[in-house]
Design a protein around this motif. Structure first.
Motif, PDB file in Angstrom:
ATOM      1  N   ILE A  28       1.491  12.338  -5.993  1.00 22.57           N
ATOM      2  CA  ILE A  28       2.535  12.399  -4.830  1.00 22.57           C
ATOM      3  C   ILE A  28       2.011  13.234  -3.900  1.00 22.57           C
ATOM      4  CG2 ILE A  28       4.757  13.527  -4.524  1.00 22.57           C
ATOM      5  CD1 ILE A  28       5.243  10.872  -6.160  1.00 22.57           C
ATOM      6  N   ASN A  29       2.379  12.809  -2.356  1.00 21.99           N
ATOM      7  CA  ASN A  29       2.079  13.506  -1.249  1.00 21.99           C
ATOM      8  C   ASN A  29       3.285  14.511  -1.060  1.00 21.99           C
ATOM      9  OD1 ASN A  29       1.531  14.483   1.150  1.00 21.99           O
ATOM     10  ND2 ASN A  29       1.764  12.650   2.127  1.00 21.99           N
ATOM     11  N   PHE A  30       3.221  15.891  -1.586  1.00 22.47           N
ATOM     12  CA  PHE A  30       4.232  16.803  -1.363  1.00 22.47           C
ATOM     13  C   PHE A  30       4.563  17.032   0.144  1.00 22.47           C
ATOM     14  CE2 PHE A  30       3.574  17.084  -5.931  1.00 22.47           C
ATOM     15  CZ  PHE A  30       4.808  16.842  -6.331  1.00 22.47           C
ATOM     16  N   LYS A  49       5.447  10.764   6.342  1.00 20.10           N
ATOM     17  CA  LYS A  49       4.301  10.025   5.787  1.00 20.10           C
ATOM     18  C   LYS A  49       4.279   9.368   4.652  1.00 20.10           C
ATOM     19  CE  LYS A  49       0.943  13.482   7.975  1.00 20.10           C
ATOM     20  NZ  LYS A  49      -0.043  14.580   7.667  1.00 20.10           N
ATOM     21  N   PRO A  50       3.460   8.554   4.087  1.00 19.02           N
ATOM     22  CA  PRO A  50       3.581   7.836   2.769  1.00 19.02           C
ATOM     23  C   PRO A  50       3.841   8.757   1.653  1.00 19.02           C
ATOM     24  CG  PRO A  50       1.826   6.692   4.234  1.00 19.02           C
ATOM     25  CD  PRO A  50       2.333   7.892   4.823  1.00 19.02           C
ATOM     26  N   ILE A  51       4.731   8.470   0.848  1.00 17.46           N
ATOM     27  CA  ILE A  51       5.011   9.514  -0.234  1.00 17.46           C
ATOM     28  C   ILE A  51       3.793   9.543  -1.380  1.00 17.46           C
ATOM     29  CG2 ILE A  51       6.146   7.691  -1.868  1.00 17.46           C
ATOM     30  CD1 ILE A  51       8.249  10.042  -1.866  1.00 17.46           C
ATOM     31  N   PHE A  52       2.813   8.625  -1.385  1.00 17.65           N
ATOM     32  CA  PHE A  52       1.879   8.518  -2.315  1.00 17.65           C
ATOM     33  C   PHE A  52       0.357   8.792  -1.298  1.00 17.65           C
ATOM     34  CE2 PHE A  52       4.826   6.842  -4.647  1.00 17.65           C
ATOM     35  CZ  PHE A  52       4.771   7.241  -6.003  1.00 17.65           C
ATOM     36  N   THR A  53      -0.473   9.415  -2.104  1.00 17.51           N
ATOM     37  CA  THR A  53      -1.647   9.786  -1.242  1.00 17.51           C
ATOM     38  C   THR A  53      -2.966   8.750  -1.555  1.00 17.51           C
ATOM     39  OG1 THR A  53      -2.495  11.255  -3.361  1.00 17.51           O
ATOM     40  CG2 THR A  53      -1.428  12.073  -1.544  1.00 17.51           C
ATOM     41  N   GLU A  85       0.723  -1.280  -0.003  1.00 12.92           N
ATOM     42  CA  GLU A  85       0.094  -0.100  -0.061  1.00 12.92           C
ATOM     43  C   GLU A  85       0.894   1.377  -0.133  1.00 12.92           C
ATOM     44  OE1 GLU A  85      -4.310  -0.665   2.107  1.00 12.92           O
ATOM     45  OE2 GLU A  85      -2.658  -0.134   3.489  1.00 12.92           O
ATOM     46  N   TYR A  86       0.309   2.249  -0.782  1.00  9.95           N
ATOM     47  CA  TYR A  86       0.971   3.692  -0.667  1.00  9.95           C
ATOM     48  C   TYR A  86       2.320   3.603  -1.238  1.00  9.95           C
ATOM     49  CZ  TYR A  86      -3.080   5.020   2.015  1.00  9.95           C
ATOM     50  OH  TYR A  86      -4.525   5.009   2.385  1.00  9.95           O
TER      51      TYR A  86
END
Length: 550
Positions: free
Chosen positions: A491-493, A473-477, A264-265
């Motif tokens: 991408i989770n900026f 936090k995870p690098i993807f949303t 996941e993520y």
């Protein structure tokens, strides 16, 4: 025959049966990475499987680099791969192996297949080869060069080797069946021209075997008994057998497929991970947010936690998406037993004890681990000025709040009960100081005449040093970015947050690698960032409790 190191799965049942039928005297596996990037958590599953099988059956496991594509392969990746496997606690059989060491033998086998009239030189372009191959619903058609004479094929192959042709102008293909239901069997390419420098063979070769051609023959040369790979190579199994049969290999290995790891993520495609590095979305292959083994190590993950994760997910033939919380559970469980407890203040606010003498300095000895006395003790000091976390104070009290509030009491971890009397604010209305009293009769015990509900952590100003904390936090949303073509869109900026705070000064003399900062989580020192920041910098490994991701 089996021990409890690895769950019994279909591969182990196959090996048990092979040994019972005396098909093999010794089990011989291999881990065959391509040195075109860093190893990630998906590779850990294969490492664990192949090396643990060798341990269980007292066999051997080779480390072989499938280095047949000079465009993407580098020595630095070989170095990192070896380092990661050693960090995982595994030793490979003898020296490490390389497909590039077999280039002469592979070349001879290619000539043998040409002479056997089951391979030919094709001069279709890459685009034309794709068009001729057809699709799942449209059968392929033969290349116009398919029926060249053996003499002409040998001549052209020699000219390929001698550098007469440019990249993409010519290739060697297997002559199988362009109408096969398995597209892989529609005359696959065995050799291609690549005028590129190879990190191992330098400029000695300008033709290179494809993965499909070199992989099975390398397995055969090394005496591998069970060739274990992920399900994405299921369609290649038929070609694997075809090549080995056509070169007259005897007692050749068998290929068995298992599900690849999907987390996941996370993305586990090396091509996509390389994109994150190139676009500087992350700080490199070993960025603590990356799912690479180097990144996980830098974040504070341990080899035992990763092995335990691999054991828990098991080996099957069904692809599924593994919850990130399972990986986090494994590291949390490991560190809970092995990480010493210290205190750190990540969002500090100053507390002044108003009923304490200026020079008062109470020394308190605390255990490094509440359940492991062998981990020793360290000293903390209670004096007039301390720091607590901003989240542990509220100006207005409510019944559900069990921390510090105006005119309310709370216990300091390992220390005294304090009571907030007044506060000081800045011009913007932010609280910058809290003035408290302490009950000198409450060290290590509760007062007899009242109940104290909350406990918070703290640090003495005199016995603290500044530190930085990197929180992740995870690098993807989204849970499954691997399935998205435009994966960069998710991408989770805000995947990294940097905080400035304080740690216990005694931690400087400590030799532990991983730490539990009480009520904050598990952390590890980032040595590189500490040098850059010129102060101790900690990477947060994981929270103390499971978090749900949005």
């Amino acid at each position: 025959m089996l021990n409890n190191k690895i769950n019994k799965n279909f591969i182990l049942k196959i090996i048990d049966k092979d040994l019972k039928n005396k098909k093999y005297k010794k089990i011989h596996t291999r881990f065959p990475p391509e040195p075109n990037g860093f190893l990630h958590i998906g590779h850990a599953k294969s490492i664990y499987l192949n090396f643990e099988i060798a341990k269980i059956y007292n066999g051997k496991c080779n480390l072989r680099f499938d280095d047949t594509n000079p465009l993407n392969e580098k020595k630095k990746y070989v170095t990192s791969i070896k380092k990661n496997i050693k960090w995982m606690g595994y030793k490979w059989n003898k020296k490490s192996f390389y497909s590039s060491k077999y280039f002469k033998k592979l070349n001879k086998y290619a000539i043998y297949l040409i002479k056997k009239k089951v391979a030919y030189i094709d001069q279709l372009s890459k685009k034309e080869i794709k068009e001729y191959r057809g699709t799942l619903i449209k059968k392929g058609k033969n290349s116009p060069y398919r029926n060249r004479s053996t003499k002409e094929n040998l001549k052209l192959f020699k000219e390929m080797k001698n550098g007469k042709f440019k990249d993409g102008e010519i290739c060697l293909r297997a002559k199988i069946n362009m109408k096969s239901s398995n597209i892989t069997m529609r005359d696959p390419v065995l050799y291609r021209v690549k005028h590129s420098f190879h990190y191992k063979t330098k400029n000695k070769w300008c033709i290179y075997p494809t993965y499909d051609f070199s992989h099975c023959i390398s397995d055969f040369i090394e005496g591998i008994t069970h060739s274990l790979c992920s399900l994405e190579f299921l369609n290649n199994k038929e070609l694997y057998k075809w090549i080995l049969k056509k070169i007259n290999a005897k007692n050749y290995p068998k290929q068995y497929e298992f599900s690849r790891l999907n987390l996941e993520y996370t993305i586990l495609s090396k091509r996509k991970l390389k994109t994150l590095v190139k676009k500087k979305i992350v700080q490199g292959w070993n960025d603590p947010r990356m799912p690479t083994l180097s990144g996980l190590k830098k974040r504070g993950y341990t080899p035992s936690s990763i092995k335990n994760f691999c054991k828990k997910i098991g080996i099957s033939k069904k692809n599924n998406l593994i919850e990130l919380s399972l990986l986090e559970h494994c590291i949390r469980n490991d560190l809970n037993s092995n990480a010493p407890r210290f205190m750190a203040i990540i969002n500090p606010i100053k507390v002044i004890i108003i009923n304490m003498k200026k020079n008062y300095n109470k020394k308190i000895i605390v255990q490094n681990h509440p359940k492991n006395k062998n981990m020793g003790t360290h000293k903390i000091y209670f004096n007039k000025i301390i720091y607590i976390d901003k989240s542990d104070f509220k100006e207005k009290f409510n019944s559900k709040y069990r921390r510090l509030a105006l005119n309310k009491e709370v216990r300091l971890r390992y220390s005294y009960v304090i009571k907030a009397k007044k506060i000081k604010k800045d011009n913007q209305g932010n609280i910058i100081k809290i003035f408290c009293t302490y009950d000198k009769n409450t060290l290590g015990k509760n007062p007899s005449n009242r109940k104290i509900k909350g406990v918070i952590h703290w640090i003495s100003k005199k016995k603290s040093i500044t530190a930085k904390f990197q929180l992740f936090k995870p690098i993807f949303t989204i849970p499954n970015p691997e399935n998205k073509k435009k994966f960069l869109k998710y991408i989770n900026f805000k995947s990294i947050t940097i905080k400035n705070g304080f740690i216990e000064k005694c931690l400087l003399k400590n030799k532990f690698k991983n730490f539990q900062f009480e009520r904050e989580g598990y952390f590890i020192i980032d040595k590189k960032q500490s040098k850059i920041n010129k102060m101790l910098t900690f990477n947060k490994t994981i929270s103390l409790k499971e978090k749900k991701f949005k």
